[in-house]
Scaffold this active site. Structure first.
Site, PDB file in Angstrom:
ATOM      1  CB  SER B  46     -41.962 -19.942  24.058  1.00  0.00           C
ATOM      2  OG  SER B  46     -42.215 -19.973  22.669  1.00  0.00           O
ATOM      3  CD  GLU B  47     -40.720 -15.775  20.352  1.00  0.00           C
ATOM      4  OE1 GLU B  47     -40.078 -16.558  21.086  1.00  0.00           O
ATOM      5  OE2 GLU B  47     -40.666 -15.808  19.105  1.00  0.00           O
ATOM      6  CG  ASN B  48     -46.061 -18.328  22.967  1.00  0.00           C
ATOM      7  OD1 ASN B  48     -44.888 -18.668  23.149  1.00  0.00           O
ATOM      8  ND2 ASN B  48     -47.063 -19.154  23.107  1.00  0.00           N
ATOM      9  CB  SER B  88     -42.947 -12.279  26.654  1.00  0.00           C
ATOM     10  OG  SER B  88     -42.070 -13.178  26.029  1.00  0.00           O
TER      11      SER B  88
END
Lengths: 233, 218
Positions: B46-48, B88
């Site tokens: 997840s890009e966070n 990320s």
């Protein structure tokens, strides 16, 4: 050891004045500098340009500064979930610059690392690329993006020490890490402030040199934006 | 019968292979995780800032410091890691993530995608979608074939502001699985009980239909 401690949020934000550009860490409401935002609300400082991935919700996070019309411009990647924000944007009261999330993060990191600009493929062929220099590398088109320039970075960490060393927790690291040291002055608020030597140097995420002011915040609400659970069998 | 959202996710789960790192977008893509078989090893990014996402937490075990890019509370699995937002997107740009699955408002026969803005109506922002589609090698779009007004969202040219150009490889809708080729959309599979003609009628773009088109197996 150089002591970076200040007493509280009010002391930490001293010097932030009308029209300045601030970076604020957090993703959604996760890892936002709650105490510093509250102090900014109390200070009545206005015409701020805020670089932050999101804009909070109506009654929490940067939404509190929006409610009092203290923000002139937002630079963000995603601004849903905030009705007041949408109203101000559509009426033209609030200027908004939408930036792809990875580009936003890299513009912070570039400032943190002393790199003036960089090429990224994100946004090529879209309205994000309009007016920007483009160049092909290895047969793929990229656009030139510049590092952010901000007077203050305001970040939130889990633990910190008097020297300004920071450790984050979980996905609250997000934009807090690349924003630390990216502004001319970095303010760090932490849940737990400890004496030098109590944090293991092997586990420091951001070295204290990137932080000018640190304090222990209080009454962290750490609000959850989308509480999602599964049923027990 | 046209597929429901869970069935679209179920069909897409067949594209997830052993050893893949996968980024799932908000909406139908998030559901894909529920259908990945237990006998393959997959890690969700997840890009966070998390790799190795697990299921949603049990009630009472939510952690405000642990969310996905849709801001939902999550858990992590053994072997998970956390990192910052710049790192990320570093792993996304350098193509360490094998598969990106995301939603769309429109997709064109060239592989262009629009999913972040309806001028004058809705401007929520692109989030990480522009970075993901610009860098990912393998992009699958999960979407509805037609909008609420019955208009096709599978187009010759996108009408909405673009998120990325020439990037989508495959589209799975409630009616069909289509691949994007040099000749435009190629029909690969149809939903159970849906005819080729029904798919052609719901598609504004030219649809390349070659031979017998099999029904999807779910």
């Amino acid at each position: 050891m150089i002591d970076k401690r200040v007493k509280n949020a009010k002391e930490a934000i001293a010097g932030i004045s009308d029209g300045m550009t601030l970076m604020l860490g957090g993703f959604g409401l996760c890892g936002i500098p709650e105490n510093s935002i509250a102090a900014l609300v109390d200070s009545n400082v206005k015409d701020l340009t805020c670089i932050s991935n999101n804009a909070g919700v109506d009654d929490f996070g940067l939404g509190l500064l929006l409610q009092k019309r203290q923000i002139k411009k937002m630079i963000s990647s995603y601004v849903g979930e905030n009705a007041e924000f949408e109203r101000q944007m559509l009426s033209g009261e609030l200027e908004v610059e939408l930036t792809p999330q990875g580009t936003l993060a890299e513009k912070c990191r570039a400032a943190q690392h002393g790199i003036p600009a960089f090429y990224t493929p994100a946004g090529y062929g879209t309205e994000v690329a309009e007016g920007k220099e483009t160049k092909a590398f290895n047969g793929k088109m990229h656009i030139l993006e510049h590092a952010f320039s901000a007077q203050y970075s305001i970040v939130k960490a889990w633990k910190g020490d008097h020297a300004g060393n920071l450790i984050f927790r979980g996905t609250a690291r997000n934009f807090n890490a690349p924003m630390a040291g990216a502004g001319k002055i970095t303010i760090a608020e932490v849940e737990e402030l400890v004496a030098p030597g109590e944090l293991d140097p092997n586990e420091i995420h951001i070295p204290g040199i990137m932080v000018q002011r640190i304090f222990q915040g209080d009454h962290y609400e750490k609000r959850i934006e989308k509480r999602t659970t599964r049923k027990r069998n | 019968m046209a597929l429901d959202k869970n069935q679209i996710a179920q069909r897409i789960s067949k594209e997830v292979k052993d050893g893949y790192y996968v980024n799932l977008g908000i909406g139908i893509p998030t559901l894909v995780a529920n259908f990945v078989p237990d006998d393959i090893s997959v890690e969700f990014q997840s890009e966070n800032g998390v790799l190795g996402m697990g299921p949603f937490p049990y009630e009472g075990q939510e952690d405000p410091d642990l969310i996905n890019a849709g801001k939902q509370t999550i858990t992590t699995l053994p072997g998970a890691s956390f990192f910052d937002s710049a790192f990320s997107f570093g792993m996304i740009r350098s193509q360490k993530v094998d598969l990106t699955i995301l939603g769309a408002m429109e997709v064109s026969e060239k592989g262009d995608i629009a999913n972040w803005k309806i001028p004058g109506k809705m401007v929520k922002g692109m989030g990480g979608a522009m970075d993901l589609v610009a860098s990912a090698e393998n992009i699958i779009v999960a979407m509805m074939h037609v909008n609420k007004a019955g208009e096709s969202k599978i187009l010759k040219n996108c009408t909405l502001p673009l998120t990325g150009v020439r990037c989508v490889k495959k589209v799975v809708t409630e009616l069909a699985v289509m691949e994007i080729t040099d000749r435009g959309f190629k029909l690969l599979e149809r939903a159970p009980g849906v005819s080729v003609q029904e798919i052609i009628d719901a598609t504004e773009a030219e649809l390349w239909v070659e031979g017998e088109i099999p029904e999807m197996s779910l």
